[in-house]
Motif scaffolding. Structure first.
Motif, mmCIF file in Angstrom:
data_model
loop_
_atom_site.group_PDB
_atom_site.id
_atom_site.type_symbol
_atom_site.label_atom_id
_atom_site.label_comp_id
_atom_site.label_asym_id
_atom_site.label_seq_id
_atom_site.Cartn_x
_atom_site.Cartn_y
_atom_site.Cartn_z
ATOM 1 N N PRO A 1 -4.030 5.796 5.483
ATOM 2 C CA PRO A 1 -4.827 4.817 4.731
ATOM 3 C C PRO A 1 -4.109 3.485 4.554
ATOM 4 O O PRO A 1 -4.741 2.425 4.612
ATOM 5 C CB PRO A 1 -5.053 5.516 3.389
ATOM 6 C CG PRO A 1 -4.954 6.969 3.678
ATOM 7 C CD PRO A 1 -3.921 7.083 4.749
ATOM 8 N N ALA A 2 -2.785 3.518 4.334
ATOM 9 C CA ALA A 2 -2.049 2.263 4.186
ATOM 10 C C ALA A 2 -2.068 1.458 5.475
ATOM 11 O O ALA A 2 -2.249 0.231 5.468
ATOM 12 C CB ALA A 2 -0.606 2.552 3.756
ATOM 13 N N ARG A 3 -1.877 2.167 6.625
ATOM 14 C CA ARG A 3 -1.933 1.460 7.921
ATOM 15 C C ARG A 3 -3.328 0.892 8.171
ATOM 16 O O ARG A 3 -3.472 -0.237 8.658
ATOM 17 C CB ARG A 3 -1.547 2.413 9.054
ATOM 18 C CG ARG A 3 -0.058 2.761 9.093
ATOM 19 C CD ARG A 3 0.266 3.522 10.365
ATOM 20 N NE ARG A 3 1.672 3.863 10.472
ATOM 21 C CZ ARG A 3 2.602 3.038 10.940
ATOM 22 N NH1 ARG A 3 2.266 1.822 11.320
ATOM 23 N NH2 ARG A 3 3.860 3.436 11.021
ATOM 24 N N ALA A 4 -4.371 1.661 7.840
ATOM 25 C CA ALA A 4 -5.733 1.174 8.057
ATOM 26 C C ALA A 4 -6.021 -0.050 7.194
ATOM 27 O O ALA A 4 -6.632 -1.024 7.665
ATOM 28 C CB ALA A 4 -6.732 2.290 7.749
ATOM 29 N N LEU A 5 -5.577 -0.004 5.936
ATOM 30 C CA LEU A 5 -5.788 -1.155 5.051
ATOM 31 C C LEU A 5 -5.035 -2.375 5.559
ATOM 32 O O LEU A 5 -5.579 -3.497 5.574
ATOM 33 C CB LEU A 5 -5.336 -0.794 3.634
ATOM 34 C CG LEU A 5 -5.451 -1.908 2.591
ATOM 35 C CD1 LEU A 5 -6.897 -2.343 2.417
ATOM 36 C CD2 LEU A 5 -4.863 -1.464 1.249
ATOM 37 N N ALA B 1 0.828 -1.208 0.000
ATOM 38 C CA ALA B 1 0.000 0.000 0.000
ATOM 39 C C ALA B 1 0.860 1.255 0.000
ATOM 40 O O ALA B 1 0.550 2.238 -0.688
ATOM 41 C CB ALA B 1 -0.940 -0.009 1.207
ATOM 42 N N LEU B 2 1.964 1.223 0.773
ATOM 43 C CA LEU B 2 2.843 2.395 0.780
ATOM 44 C C LEU B 2 3.507 2.589 -0.577
ATOM 45 O O LEU B 2 3.636 3.724 -1.058
ATOM 46 C CB LEU B 2 3.904 2.232 1.876
ATOM 47 C CG LEU B 2 3.438 2.506 3.314
ATOM 48 C CD1 LEU B 2 4.578 2.277 4.286
ATOM 49 C CD2 LEU B 2 2.920 3.931 3.436
ATOM 50 N N ALA C 1 9.729 -0.317 4.841
ATOM 51 C CA ALA C 1 10.061 -0.717 3.475
ATOM 52 C C ALA C 1 11.039 0.253 2.825
ATOM 53 O O ALA C 1 10.922 0.576 1.632
ATOM 54 C CB ALA C 1 8.784 -0.833 2.638
ATOM 55 N N GLY C 2 11.968 0.751 3.617
ATOM 56 C CA GLY C 2 12.969 1.661 3.084
ATOM 57 C C GLY C 2 12.492 3.077 2.904
ATOM 58 O O GLY C 2 13.232 3.916 2.372
#
Length: 564
Positions: free
Chosen positions: A255-259, A36-37, A216-217
């Motif tokens: 949003p990425a954390r929520a997903l 997602a990120l 993720a870097g």
């Protein structure tokens, strides 16, 4: 003791399953968060590139306007002799209104403003963009308050020196007003880090930033800038040397954390449900066995259905192959039919084209017999000579028709239209006389040379004259006019008949308005092919006053004597 060991074993299995489910959920969380990120960063880079292109385009419009104004002679004259300040100011005001610029300035080398659209700027001395412009380059830069962005271009004098500069200022708040409400936080800063343009007012004052753990870097920033700025974001930057700014964007991590959390919870819940189901199924082996039997029965049924379907498909394939074979045979038969049709068309064309010389031969033979009965061998010999010439003409006609039927016309050669008209008049003389048609010839004195062939052009003219004679049948006035045109060279045949019923189809094969047995409808089609083969054009149309006119236009040719 046995029961206690069994319970302990089930407890160990249960704990091991919980650990495995947690590990799987954690892996799903990490993979989802990473993907997602990466997707958010990719979208952010795309959004940042689009926003940067949009801002560069907006600001370069001002640069193009400044370049355009730098060539205006009125501004150049004002810089040279100081005359026309009011007219120059009016020009700059009108330009600023049309272009939506905040201000347009005409600047001297010392920074003094000679004319401006606003009339409120006395001097711009010391600005970076002016120094760059006075050195002959395009200048640009933001105002000290960061509210305007100026593009400037030098004004060169007749000797090549820099007389001054034209500067166009764009209002940055006006530009950024259309960006408000965008989901991503985008802003543009100068070399000192000052934010000049942003779709969030909070970014004008530097927010408090903390560095979070990388994912993720990617560097994750923690910000505290209000409810409209994400608390966790990935910072991306894109240098824009063409305008001296840096485009920056904050990609929200929320949003990425929520997903990732939602997927991890879903996977964990699913694994727990699966574990519960496995526990229940382990206690109901007989139910499972019965379900397996039912499943095997359904598989067997589906397999049989598939076999039947495959058999049906094989039958359809055979039918399609048979249909393709039948289609191939039909195509071969159609090719043979086309060949036979072409042979029939050529035979019909030969019959039609030889009809006129045969009628002339019959007329000359009859006249020769009459001359012999009257003891006039000289006239009879002349008719026999004409019959021989017509026989040779028929041989050439057959050769030309064969070449025409094969679409292999002989090359065009210089041909005198006077000879063509003379031959055609000779061939149609008997028919015109029998029909009582009055002939009018409009011929020039000298020869008219065209690219063609005497025999084939004679065929065309004989056919047109014969059609003209037939068209006057039953009319109170039977007249045919034959003319030679010189510019452009060609022939024209006009009749006093009733005209053409359908001028658009007269050159189609087998099209005829004559009674059955009076014609095959091939004459005009063959004539069209002959004229087209010579690079010419034939048309037919009705004329005012009644009747029709056919016009043959040909390519001019060099006379034979000159060519020799």
């Amino acid at each position: 003791m046995v029961l206690s060991c069994g319970t302990m074993g089930r407890l160990v299995i249960f704990c091991a399953y919980l650990v495995a489910a947690s590990a799987v959920a954690g892996g799903v969380w990490w993979a989802t968060l990473t993907d997602a990120l990466e997707a958010a960063v990719a979208k952010g880079q795309s959004d940042l590139s689009l926003a940067a292109d949009r801002l560069v385009l907006e600001l370069q419009r001002a640069r193009d306007l400044a370049v355009h104004l730098s060539d205006d002679p009125r501004l150049e004259r004002l810089l040279i002799d100081g005359q026309g300040a009011e007219r120059a100011s009016a020009l700059l005001r009108a330009t600023a209104d049309r272009a939506g610029a905040a201000d347009v300035l005409l600047v001297r080398p010392d920074g003094g403003v000679l004319a401006s659209a606003s009339g409120q700027v006395p001097s711009v001395a010391g600005t970076p963009w002016l120094d760059r412009t006075l050195h002959g380059a395009l200048g640009f830069g933001a105002s000290p308050d960061g509210r305007n962005f100026t593009n400037a271009t030098p004004v060169f004098g007749p000797e090549g020196g820099v007389l001054g500069a034209v500067a166009v200022s764009r209002s940055l708040p006006t530009i950024e007003r259309s960006w408000r409400g965008a989901p991503q936080v985008i802003y543009f800063s100068d070399a000192s880090g000052r934010v000049l343009v942003s779709n969030r007012e909070e970014m004008r004052s530097p927010p408090r930033v903390d560095q979070a753990l990388p994912i993720a870097g990617l560097k994750i920033l923690q910000l505290d800038a209000g409810p409209y700025v994400p608390r966790e974001a990935v910072h991306l930057a894109l240098p824009l040397p063409v305008i001296g700014l840096t485009a920056e964007i904050l990609v929200d991590v929320g949003p990425a954390r929520a997903l990732a959390f939602a997927r991890a919870v879903a996977v964990g819940a699913l694994l727990l449900v699966i574990g519960a189901l496995l526990a229940v199924l382990s206690e109901r082996r007989r139910v499972l066995a019965r379900a397996n039997q039912m499943l095997e029965a359904r598989v067997t049924e589906r397999t049989a259905a598939l076999e039947r379907t495959n058999a049906r498909l094989e039958g359809e394939v055979r039918e399609r192959r048979e249909a393709e074979a039948a289609l191939t045979r039909a195509q071969a038969e159609l090719v043979q039919v086309s060949k036979l049709s072409a042979l029939g068309q050529m035979s019909a064309g030969i019959s039609h084209e030889l009809n006129q010389p045969l009628m002339a031969i019959r007329s000359f033979a009859s006249n020769a017999e009459t001359f012999l009965e009257r003891d006039n061998p000289t006239a009879a010999a002349r008719n026999l000579t004409r019959i021989g010439d017509l026989a040779r003409t028929m041989g050439r006609i057959i050769k030309n028709l064969r070449a025409f039927a094969r679409a292999e016309p002989e090359p065009a050669v210089p041909t005198d239209l006077q000879a063509v008209v003379a031959s055609a008049l000779d061939i149609t003389e008997a028919r015109r006389s029998d029909a009582g048609v009055d002939l009018t010839c409009d011929l020039p004195e000298g020869p008219v040379w065209v690219l063609g062939g005497e025999v084939r052009l004679t065929q065309v003219l004989v056919n047109l004259m014969s059609n003209a004679v037939d068209a006057t049948d039953g009319c109170p006035r039977r007249e045919v006019t034959v003319a030679i045109t010189q510019d452009p060279p060609g022939l024209r045949v006009r009749d006093s008949g009733s005209g053409l019923d359908d001028p658009g189809n007269i050159f189609d094969p087998f099209y005829s308005t004559k009674e059955v047995g009076a014609g095959l409808g091939l004459g005009l089609s063959i004539s069209y092919g002959i004229v087209s083969g010579f690079g010419g054009r034939i048309t037919g149309e009705n004329v005012d006053g009644g009747g029709a006119v056919f016009t043959v236009t040909l390519q001019p040719a060099t006379p034979v004597e000159e060519a020799a």
